[in-house]
Structures are given as structure tokens and as C-alpha cells.
Enzyme design. Structure first.
Site, PDB file in Angstrom:
ATOM      1  N   ALA A  83     -36.615  66.466  90.606  1.00  0.00           N
ATOM      2  CA  ALA A  83     -36.026  65.219  91.130  1.00  0.00           C
ATOM      3  C   ALA A  83     -34.969  65.458  92.191  1.00  0.00           C
ATOM      4  CB  ALA A  83     -35.477  64.362  89.974  1.00  0.00           C
ATOM      5  N   HIS A  97     -34.339  68.355  98.541  1.00  0.00           N
ATOM      6  CA  HIS A  97     -33.767  69.624  99.004  1.00  0.00           C
ATOM      7  C   HIS A  97     -33.267  69.487 100.434  1.00  0.00           C
ATOM      8  CE1 HIS A  97     -35.083  71.906  95.516  1.00  0.00           C
ATOM      9  NE2 HIS A  97     -36.234  71.248  95.585  1.00  0.00           N
ATOM     10  N   LYS A 150     -36.989  78.863  92.707  1.00  0.00           N
ATOM     11  CA  LYS A 150     -35.557  78.632  92.862  1.00  0.00           C
ATOM     12  C   LYS A 150     -34.782  78.851  91.570  1.00  0.00           C
ATOM     13  CE  LYS A 150     -36.526  75.309  96.524  1.00  0.00           C
ATOM     14  NZ  LYS A 150     -37.909  74.910  96.197  1.00  0.00           N
ATOM     15  N   SER A 166     -39.227  66.140  98.474  1.00  0.00           N
ATOM     16  CA  SER A 166     -38.288  65.980  99.590  1.00  0.00           C
ATOM     17  C   SER A 166     -39.026  65.693 100.883  1.00  0.00           C
ATOM     18  CB  SER A 166     -37.470  67.261  99.777  1.00  0.00           C
ATOM     19  OG  SER A 166     -37.150  67.840  98.544  1.00  0.00           O
TER      20      SER A 166
END
Lengths: 478, 412
Positions: free
Chosen positions: A46, A49, A249, A339
Site C-alpha cells: 500500500a 514509492h 525491499k 505507484s
């Protein structure tokens, strides 16, 4: 005959449908599940980025940065919760700091604004609860959070306001090219369209194969999350990442737009595109990892845990191309897909225009949508006016999240309509709080049964055979 | 302005209302979120309620009816389908319903009687897929007893709380097959009588020190993986065992539903998750009282009613300005005794302490000390977390002490 069929009603298919719906086109959006936003769209981090992760020059980098720039306005237009909370990538040693420096350079090259490398002291000043071993951090002020299924539902609702048709439970199993058009076949009939846009997520390689394109494959990468209570979201204001590795990430700690705290995801490559099982051992490790980034995360405040599947493409970049006339792949949309989604839509429209499709904008397309949260966000005076007109808004059904009967009826009546318990949950947050539907699910069953005109036994959790009850008591068949 | 606003029309709230009325406060309003008085008793159609209070075995709805009838006879106003959204420090109650919209009532005193909720699946950290077919025992009870629908026919139950045990029997009587009740702890968390009447009498296996580690199934549950747990309650991988079923019921603990209290700053006990109260069930927020399962989770409704009476009487004295505060005695526990209610005494009078222990102990003495002096010593053959214990403290024991300590001491 439609001009365009879009396969897959996730956030990418939804954003493309919305963008195209502003034009004079006949569009059908098909989805194999019972509702929209049920794949990767409903189970991800959610995050919007900032755009420093993707390699310079890739589609991922370009569309991420552009999408991040577009997101706030689109969220506002669609009444979707969005917050530019900024993100921090934290490092624990000199090696991490070196990686963060290269991320900073990469971000600058990608055109990300405002990036800055922070010392521990500067980081603590921004986030007092940052982990005790954190030595440095990369601060990205343009990082944001958004509710992904809210965004997809709203985008698709907006597209439908402009005439796009949505067909759920319509799984493409075969595609025939018939000269000037395609026939997309499913068990529930066929759809004819001049153009196909393949946004089928984890199954996009399968759809491509149906038209004879085997130039790429997509494999699922499992990501497990835990979601903590609403009273935990305040522990951090930024999204806190760890320094990335080749698997992704890493575990992030982030507030959500609804005030919960989200921890995850893990990253495990798999084969099974339906395997969304949470590994029982996951719970033992997640808190320890998250605790390194953010100090003091309460372990006993879990509301739910879940697993999402990222669609990892074989090329390493987003796969957005047109290998055949009037056919476009939008595949391998892993992070930063959410994103990038507004920019992906913009890019796909450009590809269509370049391919010669006549895109004539409607005179006055609907571009905005009333927020699904308009009642919740209203002041008391406005609420009382609404309740007076429609008393259903005075009656609370979900006590944990304070969701009224009026809002649940909206979810069932407004496009794209919720037809199952999870659909109501994603649109209203009813059943999403501490009791996880313990009290309110029987009431929502009543409303679904009544509104859809189906017996109790036919109401499902999420379509298919996910029935809530199997029959009346005192029946012979047991 | 209303003298007394009672939040919740279940057994605690009804009993508190009647008691306040009988103690002289007539201006009362009960706010109830459901469409009828009675609370969770409405779906508890089994018997066994009222043995202490009425010396007879009533069903839940019958027990509730006795109180609802009395509330009506006294003419105490009730707003149904009304949900309280917020309570403020100055005792304004903000609530909503379809008829009045969002409205405010200024109260002289408030009694919290909102009950509790069941611990949900998400909080239990169960792995595996997320299919339909997983319910808390109370949700299943509502579906079966009030809606008349069966959630499934092959059942596994996690947790041996009383609702889970009751539902094991209920599902069996409706023709379902209850394959096992798994309990994480080495002892049941339900009443002994329920273990006998709901499991043993129906040959339903109770698997102690077992938990569910994973759910299986796509659309609908097809089975669960259960496992034995070690002494630190961690699942032992070598004992993983697949049990096919279409339904998992959860009876893994009840949590006081205390979210409203955050608005008024009343102190909450980390042990009970309810307010910290004195002998009148007065919380640390002036004029706000608490009783029933929102204060601490009870096993018998009879005790809930008793607590409602205490809170109602206490609130009446507060409203009339006749409450007395002539001491401040802290009540402490030793850990083997998990908690006591009340947690403090502010008026010297006869007080009954309600308490629970943290494990199963045999041949023990419950010793109560006033500062360092042993005041009461009760021998108990067996105590268990599932059974609430009581002990009565006489007024004269409270002179010149600052602390009462409850200790569980093993008899050699």
C-alpha cells in the site's frame, strides 16, 4: 462488439479502464474472480514509492516517478485515501550506507525530488521510535501511502460511470483472432473486441500464450504481512524500509491510511499462482525483523495476517508492449506497480494512440467520484442531514470500525457492486476491525441476501464455493 | 441532562438500571446497540443460567427476560438500535441511531456495560490459506440459534472456552460431527460442568496442549493442521497432524470491549483489560462506573447481575451525593492470583472480592493479608483459571490498613 476488452480488474486494469473511459470507446473489463481488486491489488504494501529503487532508464523507474507525481490528484478526484507521509530507508552499518548512497544517486537520476541521506540523529528527530541499531537513513519526502483496493474500486467505479462494462466471474480461457477482431472465450460465453489489453497479473503470461505470445513468463513471489490494530499506527509516521537486497525491499513497517500498522512482506519465490498460504513459522520471525527498524512494536495487537503474490516478470522490468496488432501486454507489474499504475494507464493510452486507434475524448466525461468514505468523513451536522434523508446511515453495523448500514448498502448498490462479504469489507472496512466480523458478519449476510435477492446459503465470503452457511438447521441433508 | 446513562442493555446494564432505580435514581436511560434488551444471553438458548440468583436453571433468553420485564415495569427508558460513539471527560455521551441521528446526552453519571468480544482469528496467528468456514464460536452460535443456519457439518474447535464447549454440543445436536476441541493450555479454559455435559457426554475429544497452526482450502475450509505445543506453547513441528473439516470454530478468549473508555481517561488494568475500579465499581474517571464483562470477563451471568447491582447502587449514591470515601486501600495480588475486582477500596464497608487464578493449583490456601497481618485463610482443594472465586471482607477488617494482598499459598 467492443472496441477494447481489458483482461484483469486489478488496479492496473482499473486505471487503464478509467483513462480509456474518457474517450468515445466501447470497453469491457473482465475479471475471473467474483469481485475487482482481488489479486495482488488487495494484498501489497500500500505504498506509493518515491522512485529511487528501479534502475535508471527502465520503464519501472520512469513510470514509478511519473505515477507517484500523478497519484495525489487522482486519489483526490476518486475520493481515495492518500497520504504523503514520506519514506525512510534505514541502514545499520557502513555497507548499508554505501548502498543508500547509490540509491540516492539512482533516485536523483530517476528524477525523484528531495532525497536526502540522514544521520542517525536526523533520523531519530523524524522518527523517535526508530530502531536502536539504525545508523543512517535515506529520506524520500515524496513517498506516500494509499489504499490500493480503494483506488482500484474507485477507478473502476469511475470507468463504469463513463459506460465501461464490468464482467466478473469471466475467466478468459481461449482467445481467437478473427481478422479485424478478437474473440475472448470463457465458460460463461465469449466477448468480441477489436483490441485486447492483457492486465491479468499473475496469469498474464497465460493470456499472452492464448494469442501466441510466449516471449515472457510471470512467476509468483509470495509476500506475507501482518496488520496491527488501529491504535498502533502512530508508532511511526513515515514508511520505514530497510536497505534493499536482491530479493526486494525487505520488511517494511508502515502506517496505513486507515491508521493501522503494516509489517511485511516476506519474499519467497514460488510456482503456484494460487498459493497464498501464510507459513505458520512466519509469525515467529516477523516481529524480530521489524523490531530492528522500529522500536516498540506491540506483538499482541495483530488484527490479521495474509499473503499476497507479486507478479514477477521474466525480463526484470515491466512488460508493456504490443507483440501483435491490437493486442497489448501489461505484465510483470510487480512493485512499484501500484505507484506506477496511473502512469501505466497514461502510457498504454499512448501506445494505443501510436498504433492508430482513434481516441476521441468525450465532451464531458465523468472524471471524479464521490468518496466511498463521504459519510464517515462528514461533520456531525452533515451526517445528521444525511441520516434524516436516509435513516440507514444512523445505524451502526460494524461497531469496531463504525460502519453504518447506509454505507454497506452503498457498497452493495454502487458500481462496482460488492456481492460478497469480502467485497463489502474492502469497500467499507466493515469486518476489518478488531473483532474481524465476529459481530457484524451476520448482519451483513442479511443485507447481501436481501439486496441481491439470494438465499442465505448462496452468500459467499469471496465468490466461488466460499459459502458462509451450508443450509438451514433441522434439514435432512446433514 | 440525564442523571444516569447506562451503556449496554445486556445483563449487566439491566441489573445496574434496576438497582439504581431501586436506590432512588429515577432519571435513567439505557442505550442498547441491538434491537432488543438481553445482550449475548439472547443467543444462549441452553440452560444453566440463574442457579445462584434464582435457584433454578433458566435458559439465556429466560434469564434476560426476567430483567427486561422488570426494566419495563419500572418504566426505565431504553433506546434500542443505538450505538454510543464517544464519551467525553465531562460525561457527555455521543450516540447514533436511525431515529435521532447523532445526538448528545449530558449525564451526571455513566455506567459502562458494553460486554466483551471474542478473540478473532487474526489475533491467533494461524498460518495457511484464508478460506470461508472460520468463525468465532459466538458468531456460529448466532447463526445457528438466532438465524437458524448451519455454518458447516465437520467441525474442529480451537479453544475450550465456555462458548466453544456449548457450541460443540449444539452443533452435535444439530447433526454436525465435532471432530476435536483443541486447547492450547494443559487445562481447559471452560467450566468443569461444561466439559462434562458438552464434551464427555457426547464423546467429543478434548486435546489439551494442542493448537491449530494452519488452515487449508481454497474457497471453503477443507481441513486444518493441528499440533501439540511445548511448555512455552510453541507448536512442535514433528506433531503436525492434518484433520479434515469444513468449519473451524474459535473459542480463544474474551476481551472486554472497552474502546469507549479511551475518551475519558479511566485507568485500564493490563490484566483484565477492564477499568480499574473501587468497591462500588467506580472507575478512576469521576462519575463513571463499570460492570459485567466490560469490566472483567465472568463465567456466570449470576455474577454479572450481582456486579450490575453494585454499580447501580454505587452510581445512585454518587448522583445523590451520599457516597463516602473514608479510606484508600490498594488490593494487590501475587501473580498466582491473576487479578481481583475491585482493585481498590475507598469506603469501609463489607466488600466481596472476585478473583481469578493464573493456573490450575491443588491443595492451596487463599490467604488475605491486611498490610502484613493475615486476615483470612481459605483452604481450596482445586482452583482453576476458568472458575471465578470470591471472598468476603468484613468492614472491621479494613481499619488502619493501606493494602490488602491476596496470596495463593500451597499447603505442604
Amino acid at each position: 462488439m467492443y472496441d477494447i476488452v481489458i483482461i484483469g480488474a486489478g488496479v492496473v486494469g482499473g486505471m487503464i479502464a478509467r483513462e480509456l473511459s474518457f474517450h468515445k470507446l466501447g470497453i469491457c473489463l473482465i475479471e475471473k474472480e467474483n469481485d475487482v481488486a482481488t489479486g495482488a491489488t488487495k494484498a501489497n504494501s500500500a505504498i506509493v514509492h518515491a522512485g529511487f529503487d528501479a534502475k535508471v532508464g527502465t520503464l519501472k523507474a520512469r513510470l514509478n516517478v511519473r505515477g507517484s507525481e500523478m497519484m495525489e490528484q487522482i486519489a483526490t478526484d476518486l475520493g481515495v485515501r492518500y497520504k504523503r507521509n514520506g519514506s525512510l530507508v534505514v541502514g545499520f552499518n557502513e555497507e548499508d550506507e554505501t548502498t543508500l548512497r547509490s540509491l540516492l544517486d539512482r533516485g536523483n537520476a530517476n528524477g525523484v525530488k528531495g532525497l536526502k541521506l540522514l544521520t542517525r540523529e536526523e533520523t531519530v528527530a523524524l522518527e523517535p521510535n526508530i530502531g536502536k541499531e539504525v545508523t543512517c537513513a535515506l529520506h524520500a519526502p515524496t513517498g506516500a501511502i494509499v489504499c490500493p483496493y480503494d483506488l482500484a474500486v474507485a477507478a473502476i467505479g469511475n470507468a463504469m460511470d463513463n459506460g465501461v462494462e464490468l464482467k466478473c466471474n469471466f475467466e478468459a480461457v481461449k482467445i481467437e483472432s478473427r481478422g479485424e477482431y478478437y474473440a475472448v472465450k470463457s465458460e460463461n460465453g465469449e466477448i468480441l473486441a477489436k483490441y485486447i489489453i492483457n492486465c491479468a497479473g499473475a496469469y498474464s503470461d497465460g493470456v499472452a500464450k492464448m494469442v501466441g505470445d510466449d516471449s515472457f513468463s510471470v512467476h509468483p513471489r509470495r509476500g506475507e504481512y501482518v496488520l496491527l490494530d488501529k491504535n498502533c499506527g502512530g508508532i511511526v509516521s513515515h514508511t520505514v524500509f530497510v536497505t534493499p537486497s536482491k530479493m526486494g525491499k525487505g520488511i517494511l513497517v508502515s502506517p496505513t491510511v486507515d491508521g493501522n500498522l503494516l509489517l511485511g512482506p516476506t519474499a519467497v519465490d514460488g510456482e503456484d499462482k494460487e498459493d497464498k498460504a501464510v507459513c505458520p513459522e512466519f509469525f515467529a520471525s516477523i516481529f524480530g525483523i521489524a523490531e530492528r527498524s522500529v522500536y516498540g512494536i506491540p506483538k499482541n495487537k495483530t488484527i490479521t495476517s495474509f499473503c499476497g503474490l507479486r507478479s514477477v516478470g521474466s525480463t526484470g522490468d515491466f512488460i508493456i508492449n504490443s507483440p501483435l496488432p491490437r493486442y497489448i501486454n501489461v505484465a510483470g507489474i510487480e512493485s512499484p506497480g501500484l505507484s506506477a499504475s496511473p502512469a501505466i494507464a497514461e502510457y498504454v493510452v499512448q501506445l494505443l494512440r501510436d498504433s492508430g486507434l482513434n481516441l476521441e475524448r468525450k465532451e464531458s466525461p465523468v472524471t471524479k467520484r464521490r468518496s466511498m468514505h463521504y459519510f464517515r468523513d462528514a461533520d456531525r451536522k452533515t451526517k445528521n442531514k444525511i441520516i434524516k434523508e436516509n435513516p440507514a446511515y444512523g445505524k451502526i453495523i460494524c461497531r469496531c470500525e463504525g460502519v453504518t448500514e447506509g454505507e454497506i448498502l452503498d457498497a452493495i448498490r454502487i458500481n462496482p457492486r460488492a456481492t460478497d462479504l469480502d467485497g463489502v469489507k474492502r469497500r467499507t472496512r466493515a469486518q476489518m476491525g478488531r473483532c474481524q466480523g465476529g459481530f457484524c458478519s451476520p448482519y451483513i449476510l442479511d443485507l447481501l441476501s436481501r439486496e441481491l435477492g439470494i438465499p442465505y446459503e448462496k452468500v459467499t465470503k469471496n465468490g466461488g464455493d466460499s459459502y458462509i452457511v451450508i443450509g438451514k438447521t433441522k434439514e435432512e441433508k446433514l | 441532562m440525564t442523571d444516569l446513562v447506562i451503556i449496554g442493555g445486556g445483563p449487566a446494564g439491566m441489573s445496574a438500571a434496576i438497582s439504581a432505580y431501586e436506590n432512588g435514581v429515577k432519571d435513567i436511560l439505557i442505550l442498547e446497540r441491538d434491537d432488543s434488551l438481553g445482550g449475548i444471553l439472547r443467543q444462549c438458548i441452553h440452560n444453566g443460567f440463574g442457579l445462584h440468583k434464582f435457584k433454578e436453571e433458566l435458559t439465556g433468553p429466560e434469564y434476560a427476560h426476567r430483567y427486561a420485564k422488570r426494566v419495563r415495569e419500572l418504566g426505565i427508558p431504553v433506546k434500542l438500535n443505538t450505538m454510543v460513539l464517544e464519551i467525553t471527560e465531562d460525561k457527555r455521551v455521543i450516540a447514533t441511531n436511525s431515529h435521532d441521528g447523532i445526538f448528545e446526552i449530558q449525564a451526571k453519571a455513566i455506567i459502562l456495560a458494553m460486554g466483551c468480544r471474542e478473540r478473532a482469528k487474526g489475533a491467533l496467528n494461524i498460518g495457511g490459506s484464508r478460506p470461508a468456514g472460520v468463525y468465532t464460536a459466538g458468531t456460529a452460535q448466532k447463526l445457528v440459534n438466532m438465524k437458524g443456519y448451519m455454518p458447516g457439518k465437520e467441525i474442529v474447535i480451537l479453544g475450550s472456552g465456555d462458548i466453544g464447549l456449548i457450541m460443540a454440543r449444539r452443533m452435535t445436536l444439530e447433526g454436525a460431527h465435532v471432530k476435536a476441541v483443541c486447547e492450547l493450555m494443559p487445562y481447559s479454559s471452560g467450566l468443569a460442568r461444561n466439559i462434562q455435559q458438552c464434551l464427555k457426554d457426547f464423546d467429543i475429544p478434548l486435546r489439551l496442549s494442542h493448537t491449530v497452526v494452519a488452515l487449508h482450502g481454497g474457497d471453503r475450509l477443507t481441513g486444518v493442521t493441528i499440533a501439540r505445543v511445548d511448555e512455552s506453547r510453541r507448536p512442535i513441528k514433528e506433531t503436525y497432524e492434518y484433520v479434515s473439516c469444513d468449519t473451524l470454530l474459535l473459542s480463544c478468549g474474551l476481551i472486554p470491549e472497552n474502546e469507549l473508555v479511551s475518551g475519558i481517561g479511566a485507568d485500564i488494568s493490563p490484566v483484565t483489560s477492564g477499568s480499574i475500579v473501587d468497591q462500588d465499581r467506580h472507575t478512576s474517571a469521576e462519575g463513571v462506573f463499570s460492570c459485567g464483562n466490560v469490566l472483567h470477563v465472568h463465567d456466570l451471568v449470576d455474577y454479572v447481575s450481582e456486579e450490575g447491582e453494585i454499580a447501580g447502587k454505587g452510581a445512585a449514591s454518587y448522583i445523590q451525593g451520599t457516597d463516602v470515601r473514608n479510606t484508600d486501600i490498594k488490593i494487590s495480588v501475587d501473580g498466582k492470583i491473576r487479578y481481583s475486582v475491585p482493585q481498590r477500596i475507598t469506603e469501609k464497608k463489607d466488600v466481596t472480592l472476585y478473583f481469578r487464578v493464573s493456573g490450575v493449583y491443588k491443595n492451596v490456601r487463599v490467604n488475605i493479608y491486611g498490610d502484613d497481618k493475615l486476615l483470612i485463610s481459605r483452604k481450596k482443594q482445586r482452583v482453576a483459571p476458568s472458575e471465578m472465586e470470591t471472598v468476603k471482607i468484613n468492614r472491621d477488617m479494613l481499619d488502619n490498613i493501606s493494602e490488602l494482598s491476596l496470596k495463593l499459598e500451597v499447603v505442604q
